[in-house]
Scaffold this active site. Structure first.
Site, PDB file in Angstrom:
ATOM      1  N   LYS A  95     -48.177  49.616  19.045  1.00  0.00           N
ATOM      2  CA  LYS A  95     -46.820  49.328  18.535  1.00  0.00           C
ATOM      3  C   LYS A  95     -46.064  50.370  18.191  1.00  0.00           C
ATOM      4  CE  LYS A  95     -45.319  45.098  15.578  1.00  0.00           C
ATOM      5  NZ  LYS A  95     -45.389  44.445  14.889  1.00  0.00           N
TER       6      LYS A  95
HETATM    7  O1  G3P Z   1     -44.499  41.981  12.301  1.00  0.00           O
HETATM    8  C1  G3P Z   1     -43.128  42.248  12.366  1.00  0.00           C
HETATM    9  C2  G3P Z   1     -42.036  41.024  11.924  1.00  0.00           C
HETATM   10  O2  G3P Z   1     -42.325  39.685  12.389  1.00  0.00           O
HETATM   11  C3  G3P Z   1     -41.892  40.888  10.417  1.00  0.00           C
HETATM   12  O3  G3P Z   1     -41.546  39.926  10.009  1.00  0.00           O
HETATM   13  O4  G3P Z   1     -41.145  38.568   7.878  1.00  0.00           O
HETATM   14  O5  G3P Z   1     -41.565  40.649   7.378  1.00  0.00           O
HETATM   15  O6  G3P Z   1     -39.437  40.013   8.541  1.00  0.00           O
HETATM   16  P1  G3P Z   1     -40.974  39.711   8.545  1.00  0.00           P
END
Ligand code: G3P
Length: 217
Positions: free
Chosen positions: A83
């Site tokens: 990633k």
């Molecule tokens: O892993 C990336 C993404 O899904 C992060 O989500 O909830 O931290 O905005 P969030």
């Protein structure tokens, strides 16, 4: 639509994988920090639980540093997806790794232009963050629609991995748009199974069944 789970909590991953409906896992530096475990070890553990793609994010921000980290991470297991952030260096690393046959997930995508670049760089996945756009009053799901249209116009093979999912409606909206993957926090994945009328209906069936005094086996 594939379902990935967005966590580095191996107990959660094991429990969700037992449903047979889990296609992969995504992690990020914040989720690794939350796990309290050593990065390389936790990715190895997850790769043993789930045979599908497991995203492991580089921490370097320069091309050489990302490539050095990617070489370490991809040695962990065959199902590791590297990633990288959607930056100039991240896309350069994506192109180099993809040309070399390594699966790459380009993360922190917030615009159709960025998603177009990720596809041109040969990404296996692009991760648009719908929840974080909604949080600042922008249309997260509108971004998914735009990316799907662009990718379909050119038959790009990059899969749209809907990330930063906050609730089940995000999943349904993404599915209606034909997004390839949604990566879900464990509670959102569990919530997909639930409906109060299912619980109510099952309770009524079981009560009536008990009255028959029968058993099937
Ligand atoms: O892993 C990336 C993404 O899904 C992060 O989500 O909830 O931290 O905005 P969030």
């Amino acid at each position: 639509m594939k379902f990935f789970v967005d966590t580095a909590d191996t107990a959660e991953i094991k429990s969700l994988a037992s449903s047979g409906l889990l296609d992969g896992v995504t992690t990020n530096p914040s989720l690794i920090a939350k796990s309290g475990k050593k990065f390389v070890n936790v990715i190895a553990e997850i790769c043993e639980i789930v045979p599908g793609p497991v995203s492991a994010e580089v921490a370097a921000t320069d091309f050489d540093g990302m490539m050095a980290e990617a070489r370490v991470l991809r040695r962990i297991a065959k199902n590791v997806t590297i990633k990288v952030p959607l930056t100039v260096d991240g896309l350069r690393a994506c192109k180099t790794l993809s040309d070399d046959g390594t699966a790459v997930n380009v993360t922190l995508c917030f615009s159709p232009a960025q998603a177009l670049l990720a596809a041109k760089a040969g990404a296996s996945f692009v991760s648009p963050f719908v929840g974080r756009l909604d949080d600042i009053g922008q249309d997260g799901m509108g971004l998914i629609a735009e990316i799907m249209e662009i990718y379909q116009n050119y038959s790009f093979r990059t899969e749209v991995l809907v990330a930063s999912v906050r609730h089940t409606m995000h999943v349904i909206q993404a599915a209606k748009l034909g997004a390839h993957v949604a990566t879900l926090p464990p509670d959102v994945l569990r919530a997909l199974f639930n409906h109060p009328l299912t619980d109510k209906g099952l309770a009524a069936f079981l009560a009536d069944w008990a009255k028959t005094g029968q058993s099937i086996v």
